[in-house]
Scaffold this motif. Structure first.
Motif, PDB file in Angstrom:
ATOM      1  N   ALA A 142      -4.559  -3.730  -1.686  1.00  0.00           N
ATOM      2  CA  ALA A 142      -3.643  -2.756  -1.080  1.00  0.00           C
ATOM      3  C   ALA A 142      -2.965  -1.916  -2.161  1.00  0.00           C
ATOM      4  CB  ALA A 142      -2.601  -3.472  -0.229  1.00  0.00           C
ATOM      5  N   CYS A 143      -2.504  -2.568  -3.214  1.00  0.00           N
ATOM      6  CA  CYS A 143      -1.804  -1.845  -4.285  1.00  0.00           C
ATOM      7  C   CYS A 143      -2.721  -0.870  -5.006  1.00  0.00           C
ATOM      8  CB  CYS A 143      -1.200  -2.828  -5.284  1.00  0.00           C
ATOM      9  SG  CYS A 143       0.318  -3.611  -4.723  1.00  0.00           S
ATOM     10  N   VAL A 144      -3.887  -1.345  -5.410  1.00  0.00           N
ATOM     11  CA  VAL A 144      -4.768  -0.466  -6.184  1.00  0.00           C
ATOM     12  C   VAL A 144      -5.310   0.669  -5.318  1.00  0.00           C
ATOM     13  CG1 VAL A 144      -7.003  -1.670  -5.935  1.00  0.00           C
ATOM     14  CG2 VAL A 144      -6.454  -0.483  -8.057  1.00  0.00           C
ATOM     15  N   THR A 145      -5.575   0.396  -4.051  1.00  0.00           N
ATOM     16  CA  THR A 145      -6.044   1.467  -3.161  1.00  0.00           C
ATOM     17  C   THR A 145      -4.954   2.515  -2.960  1.00  0.00           C
ATOM     18  OG1 THR A 145      -7.513  -0.083  -2.033  1.00  0.00           O
ATOM     19  CG2 THR A 145      -7.009   1.972  -0.884  1.00  0.00           C
ATOM     20  N   GLY A 146      -3.746   2.064  -2.659  1.00  0.00           N
ATOM     21  CA  GLY A 146      -2.651   3.004  -2.481  1.00  0.00           C
ATOM     22  C   GLY A 146      -2.355   3.803  -3.731  1.00  0.00           C
ATOM     23  N   PHE A 147      -2.440   3.143  -4.873  1.00  0.00           N
ATOM     24  CA  PHE A 147      -2.112   3.782  -6.140  1.00  0.00           C
ATOM     25  C   PHE A 147      -3.160   4.820  -6.543  1.00  0.00           C
ATOM     26  CE2 PHE A 147      -1.848   3.832 -10.810  1.00  0.00           C
ATOM     27  CZ  PHE A 147      -0.532   4.213 -10.948  1.00  0.00           C
ATOM     28  N   LEU A 148      -4.434   4.513  -6.325  1.00  0.00           N
ATOM     29  CA  LEU A 148      -5.501   5.400  -6.791  1.00  0.00           C
ATOM     30  C   LEU A 148      -5.934   6.441  -5.761  1.00  0.00           C
ATOM     31  CD1 LEU A 148      -7.763   2.926  -8.783  1.00  0.00           C
ATOM     32  CD2 LEU A 148      -6.093   4.561  -9.668  1.00  0.00           C
ATOM     33  N   LEU A 149      -5.589   6.242  -4.503  1.00  0.00           N
ATOM     34  CA  LEU A 149      -6.015   7.173  -3.457  1.00  0.00           C
ATOM     35  C   LEU A 149      -5.531   8.611  -3.710  1.00  0.00           C
ATOM     36  CD1 LEU A 149      -7.635   7.281  -0.837  1.00  0.00           C
ATOM     37  CD2 LEU A 149      -5.501   6.825   0.398  1.00  0.00           C
ATOM     38  N   PRO A 150      -4.260   8.841  -4.017  1.00  0.00           N
ATOM     39  CA  PRO A 150      -3.825  10.235  -4.240  1.00  0.00           C
ATOM     40  C   PRO A 150      -4.552  10.944  -5.384  1.00  0.00           C
ATOM     41  CG  PRO A 150      -1.931   8.834  -3.858  1.00  0.00           C
ATOM     42  CD  PRO A 150      -3.112   7.924  -4.021  1.00  0.00           C
ATOM     43  N   PRO A 151      -4.694  10.324  -6.569  1.00  0.00           N
ATOM     44  CA  PRO A 151      -5.408  11.063  -7.612  1.00  0.00           C
ATOM     45  C   PRO A 151      -6.887  11.273  -7.290  1.00  0.00           C
ATOM     46  CG  PRO A 151      -4.621   8.944  -8.469  1.00  0.00           C
ATOM     47  CD  PRO A 151      -4.078   9.107  -7.093  1.00  0.00           C
ATOM     48  N   VAL A 152      -7.514  10.304  -6.638  1.00  0.00           N
ATOM     49  CA  VAL A 152      -8.924  10.474  -6.272  1.00  0.00           C
ATOM     50  C   VAL A 152      -9.069  11.632  -5.290  1.00  0.00           C
ATOM     51  CG1 VAL A 152     -10.832   9.407  -4.993  1.00  0.00           C
ATOM     52  CG2 VAL A 152      -9.652   8.111  -6.775  1.00  0.00           C
ATOM     53  N   LEU A 153      -8.205  11.671  -4.279  1.00  0.00           N
ATOM     54  CA  LEU A 153      -8.265  12.773  -3.311  1.00  0.00           C
ATOM     55  C   LEU A 153      -7.954  14.109  -3.978  1.00  0.00           C
ATOM     56  CD1 LEU A 153      -6.671  11.128  -0.139  1.00  0.00           C
ATOM     57  CD2 LEU A 153      -9.098  11.543  -0.637  1.00  0.00           C
ATOM     58  N   SER A 154      -7.035  14.103  -4.932  1.00  0.00           N
ATOM     59  CA  SER A 154      -6.711  15.340  -5.654  1.00  0.00           C
ATOM     60  C   SER A 154      -7.912  15.854  -6.438  1.00  0.00           C
ATOM     61  CB  SER A 154      -5.545  15.113  -6.620  1.00  0.00           C
ATOM     62  OG  SER A 154      -4.386  14.770  -5.919  1.00  0.00           O
TER      63      SER A 154
ATOM     64  N   SER B 230       1.326   9.205  -5.543  1.00  0.00           N
ATOM     65  CA  SER B 230       1.421  10.584  -5.057  1.00  0.00           C
ATOM     66  C   SER B 230       2.457  11.406  -5.802  1.00  0.00           C
ATOM     67  CB  SER B 230       1.808  10.605  -3.571  1.00  0.00           C
ATOM     68  OG  SER B 230       0.842   9.982  -2.792  1.00  0.00           O
ATOM     69  N   LEU B 231       3.559  10.791  -6.156  1.00  0.00           N
ATOM     70  CA  LEU B 231       4.698  11.553  -6.676  1.00  0.00           C
ATOM     71  C   LEU B 231       4.810  11.560  -8.189  1.00  0.00           C
ATOM     72  CD1 LEU B 231       7.390  10.468  -4.063  1.00  0.00           C
ATOM     73  CD2 LEU B 231       5.983  12.551  -4.096  1.00  0.00           C
ATOM     74  N   SER B 232       4.020  10.762  -8.857  1.00  0.00           N
ATOM     75  CA  SER B 232       4.138  10.702 -10.308  1.00  0.00           C
ATOM     76  C   SER B 232       3.000  11.477 -10.943  1.00  0.00           C
ATOM     77  CB  SER B 232       4.131   9.250 -10.777  1.00  0.00           C
ATOM     78  OG  SER B 232       2.976   8.601 -10.297  1.00  0.00           O
ATOM     79  N   PHE B 233       3.308  12.100 -12.053  1.00  0.00           N
ATOM     80  CA  PHE B 233       2.310  12.890 -12.760  1.00  0.00           C
ATOM     81  C   PHE B 233       2.696  12.932 -14.225  1.00  0.00           C
ATOM     82  CE2 PHE B 233       0.644  16.892 -14.404  1.00  0.00           C
ATOM     83  CZ  PHE B 233      -0.685  16.767 -14.040  1.00  0.00           C
ATOM     84  N   GLY B 234       1.757  12.577 -15.077  1.00  0.00           N
ATOM     85  CA  GLY B 234       1.973  12.746 -16.504  1.00  0.00           C
ATOM     86  C   GLY B 234       2.675  11.602 -17.202  1.00  0.00           C
ATOM     87  N   GLY B 235       2.677  10.434 -16.648  1.00  0.00           N
ATOM     88  CA  GLY B 235       3.242   9.280 -17.342  1.00  0.00           C
ATOM     89  C   GLY B 235       4.490   8.752 -16.673  1.00  0.00           C
TER      90      GLY B 235
ATOM     91  N   GLY C  57       7.750   2.825 -15.261  1.00  0.00           N
ATOM     92  CA  GLY C  57       9.143   2.951 -14.842  1.00  0.00           C
ATOM     93  C   GLY C  57       9.276   3.145 -13.341  1.00  0.00           C
ATOM     94  N   TRP C  58       8.392   3.959 -12.772  1.00  0.00           N
ATOM     95  CA  TRP C  58       8.406   4.166 -11.318  1.00  0.00           C
ATOM     96  C   TRP C  58       8.115   2.862 -10.593  1.00  0.00           C
ATOM     97  CZ3 TRP C  58       8.125   8.695  -8.004  1.00  0.00           C
ATOM     98  CH2 TRP C  58       8.465   9.868  -8.657  1.00  0.00           C
ATOM     99  N   LEU C  59       7.114   2.127 -11.087  1.00  0.00           N
ATOM    100  CA  LEU C  59       6.759   0.857 -10.454  1.00  0.00           C
ATOM    101  C   LEU C  59       7.905  -0.145 -10.577  1.00  0.00           C
ATOM    102  CD1 LEU C  59       3.049   0.661 -11.575  1.00  0.00           C
ATOM    103  CD2 LEU C  59       3.884   0.930  -9.235  1.00  0.00           C
TER     104      LEU C  59
ATOM    105  N   PHE D  86       0.824  -1.202   0.000  1.00  0.00           N
ATOM    106  CA  PHE D  86       0.000   0.000   0.000  1.00  0.00           C
ATOM    107  C   PHE D  86       0.862   1.257   0.000  1.00  0.00           C
ATOM    108  CE2 PHE D  86      -1.961   3.452   2.405  1.00  0.00           C
ATOM    109  CZ  PHE D  86      -3.127   3.654   1.684  1.00  0.00           C
ATOM    110  N   LEU D  87       1.838   1.319   0.899  1.00  0.00           N
ATOM    111  CA  LEU D  87       2.672   2.520   1.010  1.00  0.00           C
ATOM    112  C   LEU D  87       3.518   2.749  -0.235  1.00  0.00           C
ATOM    113  CD1 LEU D  87       3.758   2.314   4.761  1.00  0.00           C
ATOM    114  CD2 LEU D  87       2.136   3.925   3.708  1.00  0.00           C
ATOM    115  N   THR D  88       4.016   1.676  -0.827  1.00  0.00           N
ATOM    116  CA  THR D  88       4.812   1.814  -2.049  1.00  0.00           C
ATOM    117  C   THR D  88       3.958   2.373  -3.178  1.00  0.00           C
ATOM    118  OG1 THR D  88       6.277   0.030  -1.385  1.00  0.00           O
ATOM    119  CG2 THR D  88       6.207   0.556  -3.736  1.00  0.00           C
TER     120      THR D  88
END
Length: 184
Positions: A86-98, A25-30, A34-36, A17-19
Protein backbone atom coordinates in the motif's frame (compact mmCIF):
# COMPACT_ATOMS: atom_id res chain seq x y z
CA UNK A 1 9.16 -1.04 16.25
CA UNK A 2 5.42 -1.41 16.58
CA UNK A 3 4.36 -4.16 19.00
CA UNK A 4 1.23 -5.68 17.49
CA UNK A 5 0.56 -7.70 20.65
CA UNK A 6 -0.26 -4.51 22.58
CA UNK A 7 -1.87 -2.68 19.67
CA UNK A 8 -4.87 -4.69 18.44
CA UNK A 9 -5.87 -2.12 15.80
CA UNK A 10 -3.29 -2.10 12.99
CA UNK A 11 -3.15 0.90 10.72
CA UNK A 12 -5.56 0.38 7.81
CA UNK A 13 -3.84 -0.29 4.50
CA UNK A 14 -6.05 2.36 2.90
CA UNK A 15 -4.77 4.98 5.33
CA UNK A 16 -1.18 4.00 4.54
CA UNK A 17 -1.91 4.21 0.81
CA UNK A 18 -3.57 7.63 1.07
CA UNK A 19 -0.84 9.05 3.29
CA UNK A 20 1.89 7.92 0.90
CA UNK A 21 -0.19 9.08 -2.07
CA UNK A 22 -0.35 12.52 -0.49
CA UNK A 23 3.40 12.67 0.12
CA UNK A 24 4.15 11.32 -3.37
CA UNK A 25 1.78 13.86 -4.93
CA UNK A 26 2.76 16.99 -3.05
CA UNK A 27 6.50 16.65 -2.71
CA UNK A 28 8.98 17.52 -5.41
CA UNK A 29 12.72 17.86 -5.37
CA UNK A 30 13.69 16.28 -2.07
CA UNK A 31 12.84 16.53 1.59
CA UNK A 32 10.72 13.40 1.35
CA UNK A 33 12.07 11.89 4.54
CA UNK A 34 10.94 14.99 6.41
CA UNK A 35 7.47 14.78 4.87
CA UNK A 36 7.21 11.11 5.81
CA UNK A 37 8.36 11.87 9.36
CA UNK A 38 5.73 14.57 9.68
CA UNK A 39 2.97 12.26 8.42
CA UNK A 40 3.93 9.01 10.18
CA UNK A 41 5.31 10.40 13.47
CA UNK A 42 3.99 13.89 14.14
CA UNK A 43 0.55 13.94 12.53
CA UNK A 44 -0.64 10.37 12.87
CA UNK A 45 1.55 8.95 15.65
CA UNK A 46 1.85 5.63 13.85
CA UNK A 47 5.52 5.26 14.81
CA UNK A 48 7.73 6.92 17.41
CA UNK A 49 10.72 9.12 16.61
CA UNK A 50 13.06 6.30 17.64
CA UNK A 51 11.24 3.76 15.46
CA UNK A 52 11.27 6.14 12.52
CA UNK A 53 15.02 6.75 12.93
CA UNK A 54 15.72 3.02 13.18
CA UNK A 55 13.61 2.33 10.11
CA UNK A 56 15.38 5.11 8.21
CA UNK A 57 18.75 3.60 9.12
CA UNK A 58 17.63 0.24 7.77
CA UNK A 59 16.27 1.88 4.61
CA UNK A 60 19.60 3.60 3.99
CA UNK A 61 21.50 0.33 4.19
CA UNK A 62 19.27 -1.45 1.68
CA UNK A 63 20.02 -1.11 -2.04
CA UNK A 64 17.84 1.27 -3.99
CA UNK A 65 16.32 4.65 -3.34
CA UNK A 66 16.35 5.39 0.40
CA UNK A 67 12.93 7.01 0.47
CA UNK A 68 11.27 4.12 -1.39
CA UNK A 69 12.97 1.69 0.99
CA UNK A 70 11.67 3.81 3.87
CA UNK A 71 8.03 3.67 2.78
CA UNK A 72 8.30 -0.08 2.17
CA UNK A 73 9.81 -0.60 5.65
CA UNK A 74 7.27 1.66 7.36
CA UNK A 75 4.37 -0.05 5.60
CA UNK A 76 5.70 -3.50 6.45
CA UNK A 77 6.24 -2.50 10.06
CA UNK A 78 2.71 -1.15 10.42
CA UNK A 79 0.68 -3.63 8.38
CA UNK A 80 2.98 -6.36 7.03
CA UNK A 81 3.30 -7.11 3.31
CA UNK A 82 -0.08 -5.50 2.58
CA UNK A 83 1.09 -2.29 4.26
CA UNK A 84 4.37 -2.33 2.34
CA UNK A 85 2.48 -2.74 -0.93
CA UNK A 86 0.00 0.00 0.00
CA UNK A 87 2.77 2.44 0.92
CA UNK A 88 4.96 1.87 -2.10
CA UNK A 89 2.00 1.93 -4.49
CA UNK A 90 0.65 5.15 -3.03
CA UNK A 91 4.08 6.73 -2.96
CA UNK A 92 5.09 5.84 -6.53
CA UNK A 93 1.72 6.22 -8.26
CA UNK A 94 1.84 10.04 -8.64
CA UNK A 95 5.32 10.23 -10.19
CA UNK A 96 4.61 7.27 -12.48
CA UNK A 97 1.37 8.86 -13.68
CA UNK A 98 3.17 12.19 -14.11
CA UNK A 99 5.87 10.62 -16.28
CA UNK A 100 3.25 8.80 -18.34
CA UNK A 101 1.29 12.02 -18.74
CA UNK A 102 4.39 13.91 -19.83
CA UNK A 103 5.24 11.14 -22.29
CA UNK A 104 1.76 11.38 -23.80
CA UNK A 105 2.01 15.15 -23.93
CA UNK A 106 5.42 14.95 -25.59
CA UNK A 107 4.07 12.40 -28.05
CA UNK A 108 1.32 14.87 -29.01
CA UNK A 109 3.51 17.98 -29.05
CA UNK A 110 6.89 16.50 -29.99
CA UNK A 111 6.60 17.37 -33.67
CA UNK A 112 6.56 21.11 -32.97
CA UNK A 113 9.95 22.79 -33.49
CA UNK A 114 9.78 24.71 -30.19
CA UNK A 115 9.36 21.47 -28.23
CA UNK A 116 12.26 19.85 -30.07
CA UNK A 117 14.45 22.89 -29.34
CA UNK A 118 13.45 22.85 -25.65
CA UNK A 119 14.24 19.13 -25.36
CA UNK A 120 17.62 19.67 -27.00
CA UNK A 121 18.33 22.44 -24.50
CA UNK A 122 17.34 20.20 -21.59
CA UNK A 123 19.56 17.41 -22.95
CA UNK A 124 22.51 19.81 -23.24
CA UNK A 125 22.00 21.01 -19.67
CA UNK A 126 21.85 17.41 -18.41
CA UNK A 127 25.01 16.55 -20.34
CA UNK A 128 26.72 19.61 -18.87
CA UNK A 129 25.84 18.50 -15.33
CA UNK A 130 27.11 14.99 -16.07
CA UNK A 131 30.38 16.38 -17.43
CA UNK A 132 30.77 18.51 -14.31
CA UNK A 133 30.38 15.43 -12.11
CA UNK A 134 32.94 13.57 -14.25
CA UNK A 135 35.34 16.50 -14.02
CA UNK A 136 35.01 16.60 -10.23
CA UNK A 137 35.67 12.86 -10.09
CA UNK A 138 38.81 13.26 -12.18
CA UNK A 139 40.02 16.12 -9.96
CA UNK A 140 39.53 13.94 -6.87
CA UNK A 141 41.44 11.10 -8.56
CA UNK A 142 44.33 13.38 -9.56
CA UNK A 143 47.52 12.22 -7.89
CA UNK A 144 46.30 8.64 -7.47
CA UNK A 145 47.40 6.37 -10.30
CA UNK A 146 45.15 3.60 -8.97
CA UNK A 147 42.04 5.77 -9.16
CA UNK A 148 42.97 7.05 -12.59
CA UNK A 149 43.52 3.45 -13.76
CA UNK A 150 40.04 2.46 -12.55
CA UNK A 151 38.49 5.45 -14.31
CA UNK A 152 40.43 4.64 -17.50
CA UNK A 153 39.32 0.99 -17.33
CA UNK A 154 35.67 2.04 -17.12
CA UNK A 155 36.00 4.55 -19.96
CA UNK A 156 37.80 2.04 -22.22
CA UNK A 157 35.37 -0.75 -21.35
CA UNK A 158 32.28 1.28 -22.12
CA UNK A 159 33.38 3.56 -24.96
CA UNK A 160 36.12 1.66 -26.80
CA UNK A 161 35.18 -1.98 -26.19
CA UNK A 162 31.43 -1.16 -26.17
CA UNK A 163 30.81 -3.47 -23.21
CA UNK A 164 27.53 -3.17 -21.28
CA UNK A 165 27.87 -0.86 -18.27
CA UNK A 166 26.74 -3.55 -15.83
CA UNK A 167 29.46 -5.90 -17.06
CA UNK A 168 32.10 -3.18 -16.73
CA UNK A 169 30.94 -2.43 -13.19
CA UNK A 170 30.96 -6.13 -12.28
CA UNK A 171 34.51 -6.47 -13.61
CA UNK A 172 36.02 -3.21 -12.37
CA UNK A 173 34.30 -2.76 -8.98
CA UNK A 174 35.98 -5.73 -7.25
CA UNK A 175 39.39 -4.57 -8.49
CA UNK A 176 38.67 -1.04 -7.30
CA UNK A 177 37.57 -2.25 -3.87
CA UNK A 178 40.64 -4.48 -3.62
CA UNK A 179 42.95 -1.57 -4.51
CA UNK A 180 41.42 0.65 -1.82
CA UNK A 181 41.44 -2.17 0.74
CA UNK A 182 45.07 -3.02 -0.04
CA UNK A 183 46.08 0.61 0.36
CA UNK A 184 44.28 1.13 3.66
Amino acid sequence: MRDTRTDPAPVPAGALFLTCLKVGSLSFGGGLTGWLHREFVQRRGWVSDDDFSATLAIAQVLPGANVVNLVVCLGEELRGPLGAAACVTGFLLPPVLSVLGLALLFDRLGQFPAVEIAMLGIACAALGMLLQICWLGLRRAKGSPRRLAVIAAVVVGVTVLKLPMILVVLLVAPVSVWLVWRRG
